[in-house]
Design an enzyme around this catalytic site. Structure first.
Site, PDB file in Angstrom:
ATOM      1  N   HIS A  12       0.844  -1.190   0.000  1.00  0.00           N
ATOM      2  CA  HIS A  12       0.000   0.000   0.000  1.00  0.00           C
ATOM      3  C   HIS A  12       0.885   1.247   0.000  1.00  0.00           C
ATOM      4  O   HIS A  12       1.988   1.234   0.537  1.00  0.00           O
ATOM      5  CB  HIS A  12      -0.874   0.052   1.253  1.00  0.00           C
ATOM      6  CG  HIS A  12      -2.015  -0.916   1.252  1.00  0.00           C
ATOM      7  ND1 HIS A  12      -1.866  -2.247   0.955  1.00  0.00           N
ATOM      8  CD2 HIS A  12      -3.333  -0.737   1.521  1.00  0.00           C
ATOM      9  CE1 HIS A  12      -3.050  -2.851   1.047  1.00  0.00           C
ATOM     10  NE2 HIS A  12      -3.959  -1.948   1.389  1.00  0.00           N
ATOM     11  N   GLU A  70      -2.131   6.823  -0.432  1.00  0.00           N
ATOM     12  CA  GLU A  70      -3.513   7.170  -0.127  1.00  0.00           C
ATOM     13  C   GLU A  70      -3.509   8.179   1.023  1.00  0.00           C
ATOM     14  O   GLU A  70      -3.893   9.333   0.849  1.00  0.00           O
ATOM     15  CB  GLU A  70      -4.346   5.948   0.244  1.00  0.00           C
ATOM     16  CG  GLU A  70      -5.820   6.324   0.468  1.00  0.00           C
ATOM     17  CD  GLU A  70      -6.697   5.147   0.886  1.00  0.00           C
ATOM     18  OE1 GLU A  70      -7.872   5.152   0.500  1.00  0.00           O
ATOM     19  OE2 GLU A  70      -6.203   4.258   1.607  1.00  0.00           O
ATOM     20  N   ASP A 129     -12.288  -2.698   1.183  1.00  0.00           N
ATOM     21  CA  ASP A 129     -13.004  -3.291   2.318  1.00  0.00           C
ATOM     22  C   ASP A 129     -14.493  -2.977   2.190  1.00  0.00           C
ATOM     23  O   ASP A 129     -15.005  -2.068   2.865  1.00  0.00           O
ATOM     24  CB  ASP A 129     -12.475  -2.727   3.644  1.00  0.00           C
ATOM     25  CG  ASP A 129     -11.025  -3.084   3.900  1.00  0.00           C
ATOM     26  OD1 ASP A 129     -10.734  -4.291   4.034  1.00  0.00           O
ATOM     27  OD2 ASP A 129     -10.193  -2.162   3.964  1.00  0.00           O
TER      28      ASP A 129
END
Length: 361
Positions: free
Chosen positions: A199, A202, A281
């Site tokens: 990741h 973001e 999610d």
């Protein structure tokens, strides 16, 4: 407009616990007599501030859901339902991400936990006509030595078949931990032929993405949307053909952008970035993969040809076999070239007029 549920696509950014249906979570909570926070069951997507307090609330909700997963049967149910839901939305390939340390206490360790997910992925693939593969992910909240242990475990089950471990990730709050400290774990994974899928980009912006690119050498970047803030960085991502797993619903729910229109999807694709839409999610963010494509269409004005381009990008960025990619890409062409698939009751998931000899794998 063509039916987006019939557009073949690959889903590359979906977390194990976060993939749960709300109904499944409620069932498990009742089974184990766990009282759930209302935010997990009210059906409304989260809207959190882009602060550590906002992330803390998100993590607390995620942990509450994870506490309801307490057996091998629970784990198998989650994988099976994730595959069924993705297949219903046109996915021919799902690469589901799991941190096995969360489920080790009731399975006998991290190795059995991974083996359960692998076996469940193989069974779900056969049952639902979709290829399911596994990504093992480490957490930024833990020591890099733990990540090395997980990387070695992932390497043990590395492969390119259905249910195999195909990638190694790094998740959780990217503002925590020292990204460079995880470089060794990614070296271990890369030597085993695993895709590097951390990741980044973001919650933090271009400066942190630079560190991820330099030290973790990603094949795909989980999120990466904030690369749009720096032309030089975005150009490097395009030049290195690093796919971006963009999850619009997540970006809005975590307060990175005020609303879906602010997500720089058009900016990324116009720059030539390979974008694979993901749901991240759905349990917490309130929408699955299909809704991300619908957002691209209705909010960002993507034409059917551009939506087909997003689907192709997701397929090409996956670790699916060449034969699977060929089938799925052919299905995308058929979806785009044929009449509106929604008007033809006889179509399969590929849409269009596919040759009957072509099967979904």
């Amino acid at each position: 407009m063509r039916d987006l549920a019939l557009l073949p696509k690959a889903h590359l950014h979906l977390h194990f616990t976060g993939s749960m249906r709300v109904g499944t979570l409620v069932d498990l909570a009742e089974k184990y007599r766990v009282k759930l926070p209302g935010a997990l069951t009210d059906g409304d997507p989260l809207h959190l501030p882009p602060t550590e307090r906002g992330w803390f609330r998100f993590q607390r909700l995620y942990d509450a859901a994870r506490k309801c997963v307490r057996s091998e049967d629970d784990m198998r149910r989650i994988v099976d339902e994730a595959a069924a839901d993705d297949a219903a939305e046109g996915s021919g390939r799902l690469e589901i991400q799991v941190d096995p340390t969360s489920y080790a206490p009731f399975t006998g360790g991290i190795t059995p936990a991974v083996e359960i997910v692998i076996d469940a992925a193989r069974r779900a693939s056969a049952d639902h006509g979709i290829e399911v593969a596994v990504i093992v992910a480490a957490s930024r909240m833990k020591h890099p030595l733990d990540a090395r242990t997980l990387a070695r475990l992932a390497a043990r089950y590395a492969g390119d078949g259905v249910g195999d471990v195909i990638g190694f990730g790094l998740s959780n709050d990217e503002r925590r931990g020292n990204t460079s400290g995880f470089a060794r774990a990614f070296e271990i994974a890369r030597r085993a032929g695993l895709a590097a899928v951390p990741h980044g980009g973001e919650l933090l912006g271009p400066e942190h993405i630079d560190v991820v690119l330099r030290d973790l050498a990603p094949d795909r970047l989980g999120h990466g949307v904030r690369a749009a803030e720096n032309e030089r960085l975005l150009g490097e991502i395009v030049d290195r053909d690093i796919a971006l797993e963009v999850c619009p619903a997540s970006n809005v729910s975590l307060g990175v952008y005020h609303d879906a229109a602010d997500v720089p999807l058009r900016r990324l694709t116009d720059a030539g970035a390979r974008v694979a839409l993901g749901a991240d999610d759905p349990l917490l963010f309130g929408s699955r993969l299909l809704a991300q494509y619908e957002t691209a269409r209705t909010v960002h004005g993507f034409s059917d040809a551009e939506l087909a381009g997003l689907a192709r990008s997701s397929i090409r960025a996956s670790r699916a076999s060449s034969s699977t990619k060929e089938h799925l890409l052919g299905g995308v062409d058929a979806w785009l070239e044929g009449p509106d698939p929604g008007s033809d009751a006889g179509q399969g998931m590929f849409g269009g007029n596919m040759d009957e000899s072509v099967t979904v794998v």
